[in-house]
Design a protein around this motif. Structure first.
Motif, PDB file in Angstrom:
ATOM      1  N   SER A  24       0.843  -1.204   0.000  1.00 29.11           N
ATOM      2  CA  SER A  24       0.000   0.000   0.000  1.00 29.11           C
ATOM      3  C   SER A  24       0.875   1.250   0.000  1.00 29.11           C
ATOM      4  O   SER A  24       1.871   1.324   0.729  1.00 29.11           O
ATOM      5  CB  SER A  24      -0.927   0.013   1.221  1.00 29.11           C
ATOM      6  OG  SER A  24      -1.771  -1.114   1.235  1.00 29.11           O
ATOM      7  N   LYS A  39      -0.423   4.603 -12.137  1.00 35.81           N
ATOM      8  CA  LYS A  39      -0.694   3.368 -12.877  1.00 35.81           C
ATOM      9  C   LYS A  39       0.472   2.399 -12.776  1.00 35.81           C
ATOM     10  O   LYS A  39       0.284   1.180 -12.691  1.00 35.81           O
ATOM     11  CB  LYS A  39      -0.985   3.695 -14.344  1.00 35.81           C
ATOM     12  CG  LYS A  39      -2.370   4.261 -14.591  1.00 35.81           C
ATOM     13  CD  LYS A  39      -2.663   4.355 -16.074  1.00 35.81           C
ATOM     14  CE  LYS A  39      -4.107   4.783 -16.318  1.00 35.81           C
ATOM     15  NZ  LYS A  39      -4.462   4.795 -17.749  1.00 35.81           N
ATOM     16  N   ILE A  77       0.139   0.691  -9.477  1.00 37.03           N
ATOM     17  CA  ILE A  77      -1.020  -0.218  -9.475  1.00 37.03           C
ATOM     18  C   ILE A  77      -0.708  -1.485 -10.263  1.00 37.03           C
ATOM     19  O   ILE A  77      -1.103  -2.587  -9.880  1.00 37.03           O
ATOM     20  CB  ILE A  77      -2.256   0.502 -10.050  1.00 37.03           C
ATOM     21  CG1 ILE A  77      -2.699   1.628  -9.103  1.00 37.03           C
ATOM     22  CG2 ILE A  77      -3.404  -0.474 -10.284  1.00 37.03           C
ATOM     23  CD1 ILE A  77      -3.772   2.533  -9.668  1.00 37.03           C
ATOM     24  N   ARG A  78       0.041  -1.363 -11.352  1.00 38.25           N
ATOM     25  CA  ARG A  78       0.344  -2.513 -12.212  1.00 38.25           C
ATOM     26  C   ARG A  78       1.353  -3.465 -11.603  1.00 38.25           C
ATOM     27  O   ARG A  78       1.541  -4.565 -12.116  1.00 38.25           O
ATOM     28  CB  ARG A  78       0.831  -2.011 -13.574  1.00 38.25           C
ATOM     29  CG  ARG A  78      -0.281  -1.367 -14.399  1.00 38.25           C
ATOM     30  CD  ARG A  78       0.249  -0.639 -15.617  1.00 38.25           C
ATOM     31  NE  ARG A  78      -0.854  -0.017 -16.370  1.00 38.25           N
ATOM     32  CZ  ARG A  78      -0.682   0.769 -17.433  1.00 38.25           C
ATOM     33  NH1 ARG A  78       0.546   1.030 -17.874  1.00 38.25           N
ATOM     34  NH2 ARG A  78      -1.726   1.296 -18.043  1.00 38.25           N
ATOM     35  N   ASP A 135       0.941  -4.294  -8.435  1.00 43.45           N
ATOM     36  CA  ASP A 135       0.151  -4.788  -7.301  1.00 43.45           C
ATOM     37  C   ASP A 135       0.340  -3.972  -6.026  1.00 43.45           C
ATOM     38  O   ASP A 135       0.286  -4.518  -4.913  1.00 43.45           O
ATOM     39  CB  ASP A 135       0.478  -6.267  -7.009  1.00 43.45           C
ATOM     40  CG  ASP A 135       0.281  -7.133  -8.241  1.00 43.45           C
ATOM     41  OD1 ASP A 135      -0.684  -6.880  -8.986  1.00 43.45           O
ATOM     42  OD2 ASP A 135       1.108  -8.040  -8.465  1.00 43.45           O
ATOM     43  N   GLU A 166      -1.384  -1.038  -3.893  1.00 46.69           N
ATOM     44  CA  GLU A 166      -2.615  -0.263  -3.747  1.00 46.69           C
ATOM     45  C   GLU A 166      -2.241   1.198  -3.457  1.00 46.69           C
ATOM     46  O   GLU A 166      -1.487   1.467  -2.525  1.00 46.69           O
ATOM     47  CB  GLU A 166      -3.469  -0.833  -2.619  1.00 46.69           C
ATOM     48  CG  GLU A 166      -3.906  -2.268  -2.841  1.00 46.69           C
ATOM     49  CD  GLU A 166      -4.518  -2.872  -1.598  1.00 46.69           C
ATOM     50  OE1 GLU A 166      -4.717  -2.121  -0.602  1.00 46.69           O
ATOM     51  OE2 GLU A 166      -4.786  -4.081  -1.584  1.00 46.69           O
ATOM     52  N   GLU A 207      -8.303   1.823 -14.124  1.00 42.70           N
ATOM     53  CA  GLU A 207      -7.250   1.538 -13.145  1.00 42.70           C
ATOM     54  C   GLU A 207      -7.243   2.538 -11.989  1.00 42.70           C
ATOM     55  O   GLU A 207      -7.060   2.166 -10.826  1.00 42.70           O
ATOM     56  CB  GLU A 207      -5.881   1.536 -13.840  1.00 42.70           C
ATOM     57  CG  GLU A 207      -5.692   0.397 -14.822  1.00 42.70           C
ATOM     58  CD  GLU A 207      -4.325   0.432 -15.486  1.00 42.70           C
ATOM     59  OE1 GLU A 207      -3.412  -0.245 -14.981  1.00 42.70           O
ATOM     60  OE2 GLU A 207      -4.190   1.136 -16.515  1.00 42.70           O
ATOM     61  N   ILE A 208      -7.405   3.804 -12.307  1.00 45.16           N
ATOM     62  CA  ILE A 208      -7.424   4.846 -11.272  1.00 45.16           C
ATOM     63  C   ILE A 208      -8.875   5.203 -10.987  1.00 45.16           C
ATOM     64  O   ILE A 208      -9.565   5.767 -11.839  1.00 45.16           O
ATOM     65  CB  ILE A 208      -6.631   6.082 -11.717  1.00 45.16           C
ATOM     66  CG1 ILE A 208      -5.179   5.704 -11.996  1.00 45.16           C
ATOM     67  CG2 ILE A 208      -6.708   7.181 -10.670  1.00 45.16           C
ATOM     68  CD1 ILE A 208      -4.317   6.851 -12.445  1.00 45.16           C
ATOM     69  N   MET A 227     -10.003   5.400  -4.418  1.00 42.79           N
ATOM     70  CA  MET A 227      -8.686   5.498  -3.783  1.00 42.79           C
ATOM     71  C   MET A 227      -8.526   6.795  -2.975  1.00 42.79           C
ATOM     72  O   MET A 227      -7.508   6.987  -2.326  1.00 42.79           O
ATOM     73  CB  MET A 227      -7.574   5.403  -4.836  1.00 42.79           C
ATOM     74  CG  MET A 227      -7.507   6.591  -5.773  1.00 42.79           C
ATOM     75  SD  MET A 227      -6.011   6.606  -6.808  1.00 42.79           S
ATOM     76  CE  MET A 227      -6.085   5.010  -7.581  1.00 42.79           C
TER      77      MET A 227
END
Length: 772
Positions: A631, A655, A658-659, A661, A663, A686-687, A691
């Motif tokens: 995270s 991104k 996020i890609r 893994d 968070e 993705e976004i 969040m």
């Protein structure tokens, strides 16, 4: 629900994301005015607007309505007389700084003050000549009409004496300066002075004090030193003074020393004993000097240069063209100094000043003064201090001061004709004490703020060496560069939780902190824009310890290799993972390694029966960089704006995390920034808006709900599920430090009980009813 006891509070509420908060609490849909609405409102005229405009343009109406005749009049009269006497002497003295005959300084102390009486918003400013502006006007005067050599090619100069030419130059520059100030006031650009910080003004005025001191040495020593302008002029002047020092006039030197010693001594007495009406030592010494000079005929016997006849042609357009740039600089400096002084006294006496109206007032004052042969007016710090300290309450004191100057001009000015210029030079030097003492700020700034110290020193040194105009430009440039550097390279940090609280601080600053495992909280303390977005990206990568783009590319390369090896029979997939086959050796060579088009895209497991566990040991010597966090939290509480260029880079950076893994969460983001993100199509598959969280503690409790392993054996804060709440609603409890005593822990436990909280709530309702 909040319970308060012994300065400690407990909060019980759901964990909010921005989405859930918006669903729970509806935002008012406000109608913002369009440009057309603003234009229409601006040009709408009614009786109320006319009245307000009149009160704004003539502030005298507002303060005259509340004037306390019995309480304030006597103080204004005493203050006006005292200030008027000082204004006469400073007008004569500061005219020398402007390279003009002394008598013209009296016009600068009269005409602008009368106009400001009607238009100014400050009740305590004493408007008139200011030494720094006088010196800046003098630089233009000596450049266009030098002591040695022909003047500039100005048609109207034909047949005029050098003094008359200089008066035309000074009044024309003043007239143009007034036009600039008036235009800035009408265009509502009074905010321009915010670019001249107190540090810059202090360094600039200190350098000006050095210039003034050097310029007056020729009068103190009675030397014939030509005036110089431009860079290094102060050194040329000093060179001429030292070359002629043996020719110094003894009478001038002795007179100056006596004046300086006497004035300094009496001023110290005034300051130490806080006299209600300070001893007017400058006036006393001037009267004595005039009498002695007249009685002993200093002009004939000792060849002392006296001020001579005090007697009074329209501003010249050709001169304005020659000094337009200087007029802008003088206009800004004059207003900045006056506005700074006005702010001090408005705060002290609790009234409001209007920057734009002040520009209009000073613009009109200098236009009117320039038309009547005066030179640039602002405010002298010492004269304003005399006006306020002697009991002045309003601009009535300034009006009386102007009347004293007028009486001197038309009635008793002839009595000052025997006054030696060395006396005026000595008085100018004495009044530089406050400005020269600003050198002490170097030590203060050294211990407080090194950046401000750089601004102060570079402004002061540049103004001394290059001249006041170029020095001011250098100072503003340095100041803007420091602002850019502060915004472009701010101090980012990693936050940690203060144990037992919902407070998060820089982990380097505290000992009693806890950092949840595999979570990074990155604080951004500045607006984000095109110039610093790459800096933030680099700092973020440095903070998390890995580059998400590099990790993503490595993973995609590894996945490509794994797929090829499976296809070639070198690896086999099973429910327990990927294993090498025993028959075929692993291949180290990878086809199409140069094909990197898809390496930046999300990892694609669609043609594999199971996903690859990147944290497990991979076969065939395949390795990828580790990702130690699950995270990442970005604290946007100090981000005031973000531009489109920065949004694009921020979106790609998020991104990338996020890609791999990770968070990503953004907390405390301003609502208008989120609206801009919506307008700029920031959100996609993705976004997501989910969040975003309102506070740091909300997102940390959310993370702990998803990853309970983060809070094992920690003392910070924990998520509990109360049996009285629904399963999908997590209660937020601020945990207490481990050193809280047992008795308090029992009380806190009771307060979290539903029945006890209902009881407390009823008591609070009863208390409110009793109050109202």
């Amino acid at each position: 629900m909040i319970a308060v006891m012994s300065r400690i509070y407990l909060v019980t509420r759901p964990i909010f994301s921005e989405d859930s908060f918006s669903a729970e609490y509806k935002k008012i849909d406000r109608q913002h005015k369009s440009l057309r609405d603003h234009v229409k409102e601006y040009f709408t005229c009614d009786g109320k607007r006319v009245k307000n405009a009149l009160l704004s343009l003539l502030p005298i109406i507002a303060w005259m309505k509340i004037y306390r005749l019995k309480e304030w009049l006597l103080g204004d009269v005493v203050s006006g007389v005292s200030t008027g006497l000082v204004a006469v002497l400073q007008g004569l003295a500061f005219a020398l700084l402007a390279s003009l005959p002394p008598g013209y300084g009296l016009y600068s102390a009269f005409f602008p003050a009368v106009v400001y009486f009607f238009l100014g918003t400050s009740r305590h400013l004493s408007v008139g000549p200011f030494p720094v502006l006088s010196l800046m006007v003098g630089a233009v005067v000596t450049r266009i009409v030098p002591d040695v050599g022909p003047p500039a090619n100005i048609t109207e100069f034909e047949g005029l004496t050098i003094n008359q030419q200089r008066v035309i130059v000074a009044s024309s520059i003043t007239f143009l300066m007034g036009i600039f100030q008036l235009a800035m006031g009408l265009l509502q650009v009074g905010f321009i002075v915010i670019y001249l910080s107190d540090t810059l003004i202090s360094g600039f005025t200190t350098a000006a004090a050095v210039h003034i001191l050097v310029s007056q040495l020729k009068f103190v020593f009675g030397l014939k030193v030509p005036s110089f302008s431009g860079p290094l002029n102060i050194f040329y002047t000093l060179e001429q003074i030292f070359l002629q020092i043996t020719k110094a006039n003894v009478a001038d030197v002795v007179t100056s020393i006596i004046i300086i010693v006497a004035v300094i001594a009496v001023k110290e007495i005034n300051e130490r004993f806080k006299l209600r009406v300070p001893i007017p030592i400058e006036v006393i010494m001037t009267i004595i000097a005039c009498g002695v000079s007249y009685g002993f005929n200093f002009e004939e016997i000792f060849k002392v240069d006296v001020i001579g006849n005090i007697s009074p042609l329209a501003p010249n357009v050709e001169v304005m063209k020659e000094g337009a740039v200087d007029a802008i600089t003088i206009a800004i400096v004059g207003f900045a100094v006056a506005f700074s002084v006005a702010k001090v006294y408005s705060v002290k006496h609790d009234y409001i000043i209007d920057g734009n109206q002040e520009l209009i007032a000073f613009g009109a004052s200098n236009i009117f003064g320039g038309a009547f042969r005066s030179f640039a007016a602002s405010t002298a710090l010492s004269r304003t201090a005399v006006q306020e300290s002697t009991g002045g309450k309003t601009q009535i004191a300034s009006l009386i001061s102007a009347l004293i100057v007028l009486i001197t001009i038309v009635g008793i000015g002839f009595l000052l004709e025997p006054l030696p210029k060395s006396v005026l030079g000595a008085l100018v030097i004495v009044n530089l004490k406050g400005m020269l003492m600003q050198f002490r700020e170097i030590c203060y700034l050294w211990t407080r703020d090194k950046t401000d110290l750089v601004i102060w020193v570079l402004t002061c040194v540049a103004a001394i060496i290059l001249g006041l105009d170029l020095g001011l430009a250098v100072g503003v440039g340095v100041e803007l560069i420091t602002v850019v550097f502060r915004a472009q390279f701010p101090r980012c940090c990693i936050l940690a939780n203060i144990i037992g609280t919902d407070i998060y601080r820089d982990r380097k600053d505290y000992l009693c902190i806890h950092e949840p495992d595999k979570v990074k909280i990155f604080r951004i303390p500045s607006p984000i824009f095109f110039a610093n977005i790459e800096f933030f990206r680099d700092k973020l990568i440095q903070a998390v310890g890995f580059s998400p783009l590099r990790v993503l590319r490595k993973r995609n390369k590894a996945l490509r290799k794994i797929k090829k090896m499976i296809k070639n029979g070198e690896l086999q997939m099973s429910s327990s993972g990927i294993k090498p086959t025993a028959l075929v050796p692993a291949s180290d060579k990878l086809d199409d390694e140069n094909n990197t088009d898809d390496l930046d895209q999300p990892t694609d497991f669609s043609d594999l029966p199971v996903q690859v566990n990147w944290k497990a040991e991979l076969p065939a010597n395949i390795s990828v960089p580790p990702v130690d966090i699950h995270s990442l939290v970005l604290d946007f509480s100090a981000v005031s704006f973000i531009d489109i260029s920065a949004l694009k880079v921020l979106k790609m950076t998020l991104k990338e995390f996020i890609r791999v893994d990770v968070e990503v969460y953004i907390v405390s983001c301003d609502v208008y920034i989120r609206e801009k993100m919506h307008d700029c199509m920031f959100f996609d598959d993705e976004i997501k808006t989910s969040m975003f969280f309102p506070t740091l503690h909300d997102v940390m409790l959310h993370i702990l709900t998803k990853h309970p392993d983060c809070s094992q054996d920690s003392q910070w804060a924990k998520v509990e599920h109360s049996p009285t709440l629904s399963e999908d609603t997590a209660a937020r409890h601020i945990a207490f430090p481990h050193f809280v005593n047992k008795q308090f822990a029992e009380i806190a436990s009771q307060m979290l009980d539903r029945e006890y909280m209902n009881h407390v709530l009823k008591d609070l309702v009863s208390l409110v009813q009793l109050q109202f």
